[in-house]
Design an enzyme around this catalytic site. Structure first.
Site, PDB file in Angstrom:
ATOM      1  N   HIS A  46      23.414  29.911 -71.507  1.00 36.76           N
ATOM      2  CA  HIS A  46      23.546  31.110 -70.765  1.00 36.76           C
ATOM      3  C   HIS A  46      24.949  31.477 -70.315  1.00 36.76           C
ATOM      4  O   HIS A  46      25.906  30.241 -70.035  1.00 36.76           O
ATOM      5  CB  HIS A  46      22.797  30.928 -69.360  1.00 36.76           C
ATOM      6  CG  HIS A  46      22.925  29.857 -68.651  1.00 36.76           C
ATOM      7  ND1 HIS A  46      22.538  28.831 -69.027  1.00 36.76           N
ATOM      8  CD2 HIS A  46      23.598  29.695 -67.381  1.00 36.76           C
ATOM      9  CE1 HIS A  46      22.934  27.739 -67.891  1.00 36.76           C
ATOM     10  NE2 HIS A  46      23.512  28.568 -67.077  1.00 36.76           N
TER      11      HIS A  46
ATOM     12  N   HIS B 282      27.583  33.206 -67.632  1.00 42.91           N
ATOM     13  CA  HIS B 282      27.762  33.875 -66.242  1.00 42.91           C
ATOM     14  C   HIS B 282      28.774  34.963 -66.297  1.00 42.91           C
ATOM     15  O   HIS B 282      29.815  34.869 -67.025  1.00 42.91           O
ATOM     16  CB  HIS B 282      28.399  32.872 -65.295  1.00 42.91           C
ATOM     17  CG  HIS B 282      27.347  31.540 -65.080  1.00 42.91           C
ATOM     18  ND1 HIS B 282      26.436  31.858 -64.067  1.00 42.91           N
ATOM     19  CD2 HIS B 282      27.092  30.780 -65.820  1.00 42.91           C
ATOM     20  CE1 HIS B 282      25.858  30.539 -64.097  1.00 42.91           C
ATOM     21  NE2 HIS B 282      26.192  29.717 -65.023  1.00 42.91           N
TER      22      HIS B 282
END
Length: 137
Positions: free
Chosen positions: A99, A101
């Protein structure tokens, strides 16, 4: 144990979606560093960056670019943007689904990255490291 990001992609967990395409999902982080903190995940589970299917990392960056532009145009305080991806526990990865950010930043926001640089290595050391990594590509 079920991957929380896979559950979010499947819409089995609550989510506040910002953007979605065939490869990525961008949604609001429930523990934001700053207001507007987004997470971009690949729809297909991949634990680490190197596990991503061909073209997915590029799709994540395209999504991050669009989201960064939208954050800057929004009413959210955004004087800058940080992109952060932790790859592995030693790098600070806590959820083992790759992931990215997207962090809106502003002066005095309280977020800080403290970096301690090692002494600069000799050029021959850099050349040897470059050669080893290049050969593995």
């Amino acid at each position: 144990m079920t991957c929380v990001f896979c559950a979010i992609v499947a819409d089995d967990e609550p989510r506040s979606v910002v953007f979605e395409d065939d490869l990525t999902l961008a949604f609001m982080d429930i523990m934001p560093v700053t207001l507007g903190h987004l997470l971009i995940v690949p729809k297909e589970h991949a634990t680490y960056l190197a596990d991503l299917p061909e073209g997915t990392a590029e799709a994540m960056i395209r999504t991050a670019t669009r989201c960064a532009a939208a954050l800057r145009a929004s009413s959210l305080r955004t004087e800058g943007i940080n992109l952060f991806l932790a790859d592995g526990a030693a790098a600070g990865q806590e959820v083992f689904h790759t992931h990215l950010h997207v962090l809106p930043r502003f002066r005095g926001d309280g977020f800080d990255l403290r970096i301690r640089y090692d002494p600069p290595p000799a050029r021959r050391t850099l050349d040897a490291q470059a050669a080893e990594i290049s050969e593995l590509l």
